[in-house]
Motif scaffolding. Sequence first.
Motif, PDB file in Angstrom:
ATOM      1  N   ILE A   1       0.845  -1.209   0.000  1.00 58.34           N
ATOM      2  CA  ILE A   1       0.000   0.000   0.000  1.00 58.34           C
ATOM      3  C   ILE A   1       0.881   1.260   0.000  1.00 58.34           C
ATOM      4  CG2 ILE A   1      -1.753   1.296   1.312  1.00 58.34           C
ATOM      5  CD1 ILE A   1      -2.695  -1.489   2.410  1.00 58.34           C
ATOM      6  N   ARG A   2       1.991   1.211   0.763  1.00 57.78           N
ATOM      7  CA  ARG A   2       2.859   2.391   0.831  1.00 57.78           C
ATOM      8  C   ARG A   2       3.431   2.718  -0.560  1.00 57.78           C
ATOM      9  NH1 ARG A   2       7.480   4.144   0.488  1.00 57.78           N
ATOM     10  NH2 ARG A   2       8.428   2.115   0.097  1.00 57.78           N
ATOM     11  N   ARG A   3       3.845   1.668  -1.262  1.00 64.49           N
ATOM     12  CA  ARG A   3       4.404   1.884  -2.600  1.00 64.49           C
ATOM     13  C   ARG A   3       3.352   2.494  -3.539  1.00 64.49           C
ATOM     14  NH1 ARG A   3       8.995  -0.016  -4.210  1.00 64.49           N
ATOM     15  NH2 ARG A   3      10.235  -1.097  -2.678  1.00 64.49           N
ATOM     16  N   ALA A   4       2.120   1.941  -3.458  1.00 67.35           N
ATOM     17  CA  ALA A   4       1.034   2.462  -4.304  1.00 67.35           C
ATOM     18  C   ALA A   4       0.711   3.899  -3.903  1.00 67.35           C
ATOM     19  CB  ALA A   4      -0.204   1.581  -4.165  1.00 67.35           C
ATOM     20  N   TRP A   5       0.769   4.181  -2.613  1.00 67.97           N
ATOM     21  CA  TRP A   5       0.504   5.547  -2.131  1.00 67.97           C
ATOM     22  C   TRP A   5       1.543   6.524  -2.677  1.00 67.97           C
ATOM     23  CZ3 TRP A   5       3.752   8.520   0.996  1.00 67.97           C
ATOM     24  CH2 TRP A   5       3.201   9.733   1.418  1.00 67.97           C
ATOM     25  N   ALA A   6       2.831   6.082  -2.609  1.00 71.96           N
ATOM     26  CA  ALA A   6       3.932   6.970  -3.001  1.00 71.96           C
ATOM     27  C   ALA A   6       4.125   7.042  -4.517  1.00 71.96           C
ATOM     28  CB  ALA A   6       5.220   6.490  -2.344  1.00 71.96           C
ATOM     29  N   GLY A   7       3.585   6.055  -5.234  1.00 73.23           N
ATOM     30  CA  GLY A   7       3.798   6.009  -6.681  1.00 73.23           C
ATOM     31  C   GLY A   7       5.149   5.423  -7.046  1.00 73.23           C
ATOM     32  N   GLU A   8       5.682   4.561  -6.174  1.00 74.44           N
ATOM     33  CA  GLU A   8       6.977   3.911  -6.456  1.00 74.44           C
ATOM     34  C   GLU A   8       6.757   2.712  -7.378  1.00 74.44           C
ATOM     35  OE1 GLU A   8       8.880   2.950  -2.731  1.00 74.44           O
ATOM     36  OE2 GLU A   8       8.768   5.031  -2.048  1.00 74.44           O
ATOM     37  N   PRO A   9       7.811   2.259  -8.060  1.00 76.12           N
ATOM     38  CA  PRO A   9       7.632   1.096  -8.943  1.00 76.12           C
ATOM     39  C   PRO A   9       7.212  -0.142  -8.146  1.00 76.12           C
ATOM     40  CG  PRO A   9       9.800   2.112  -9.252  1.00 76.12           C
ATOM     41  CD  PRO A   9       9.181   2.773  -8.073  1.00 76.12           C
ATOM     42  N   ALA A  10       6.429  -0.997  -8.770  1.00 75.95           N
ATOM     43  CA  ALA A  10       5.984  -2.235  -8.111  1.00 75.95           C
ATOM     44  C   ALA A  10       7.133  -3.213  -8.042  1.00 75.95           C
ATOM     45  CB  ALA A  10       4.842  -2.832  -8.914  1.00 75.95           C
ATOM     46  N   LYS A  11       7.281  -3.909  -6.908  1.00 75.93           N
ATOM     47  CA  LYS A  11       8.285  -4.995  -6.867  1.00 75.93           C
ATOM     48  C   LYS A  11       7.923  -5.991  -5.786  1.00 75.93           C
ATOM     49  CE  LYS A  11      11.783  -2.809  -3.922  1.00 75.93           C
ATOM     50  NZ  LYS A  11      13.112  -2.377  -3.761  1.00 75.93           N
TER      51      LYS A  11
END
Length: 356
Positions: free
Chosen positions: A346-356
């Motif tokens: 969720i944090r990655r999706a929130w921040a807009g970071e690449p998926a991994k």
Amino acid sequence: MEPFIYTQNPSRVIFGSGTLKQLPDELKRQSLSKPLLLSTPEQVSQAQKLESLLTGVTVAGTFSQATMHTPAEVTEKALEFLKAVGADSLVSIGGGSTIGLGKALSIRTGLPHICIPTTYAGSEMTPILGETAAGVKKTRSDPKIIPGTVVYDVDLTMTLPVGMSCTSGVNAIAHAVEALYATNANPVTSMLALEGIRSLATALPQVVASPQSPEARQLALYGAWLCSACLGTVGMSLHHKLCHTIGGSFNLPHAQTHTIVLPHALAYNFPKLKPDVQKRLGDAFPESNGDPVRGLNVLLEKLDVERALKAYGMKEEDIDKAADLAVANPYANPRKVVRDEIREVIRRAWAGEPAK
Ligand code: NAD
């Protein structure tokens, strides 16, 4: 091949360009003569166009206040109107919001529901209805909720703005992705899912390049139908759970949330998918080199869509709340749903970071 159960949903599908004109015949075929038309305020003109085509049919009236998340008060108002005008059927023209109202009225009255989808969201082929009362959205499933006839008219999708076309199309792809690893996955639904992904992943960049291309729009709507059929026949997992809880709790836009979350949910589940599902999913996305997360990222870059939930107003402090909600009730998922790992998704999706 493993044993399976496949439930064939009963909808009749009419697909093509100009198919709206077939509605009078379709009503006659079902011995219906007094439909109530449903739309959002933004699509009144499409409802009016539909009414003008219904020569020889007595239109009971038009209710054009369909609203996102099917609020109970709007359904009550529509129900009163429906009774006052004595309609014998429902015709919804619009996206998931309008179709949701049609489903809510149909399940309450038993009236036949003909559906004319104008987005790619996919509510039209499903037995699912989400309704909001006192700020809480509840979802139920009942075979009687499935609209009896779906009329796909490509011409109606020409007015769907490019940005909305992209996110709505990825919303549809999400149904197909999760169908491939559902606990009740089966060869027929998987075939629809792969063809649905291939169609939309090919069509959406073409829609961006040429929004009025009949071929691109036709392929996109065809893909959306197949993905909708997937949503209607098998259970969904982590991705839909995340979108439902995050979208509902923090009032985020439906299709855009699906678009941002999908690569992250897929990256989380991918290592635990069966090898043949991994391979087929990789093959379904162009330019994936066998890696569907890469393929999806390439697609999203081409579509130039927003990648961060924070852009839609989700706050950093909401991440923990979202993670708690996402693990509150157990549900089927190929990879064990672990709270701290989901928090990172969720944090990655929130921040807009690449998926991994
Ligand atoms: P929507 O129906 O809310 O439409 C968004 C906006 O776009 C509205 O203003 C609508 O009038 C407009 N619009 C739609 N089609 C258009 C067109 N062709 N041209 C111009 N404007 C157009 O959005 P949606 O994403 O289709 O649906 C979202 C809702 O559907 C959510 O409430 C979601 O929960 C529900 N949904 C339910 C299911 C299900 O199986 N029950 C499946 C998918 C979505």
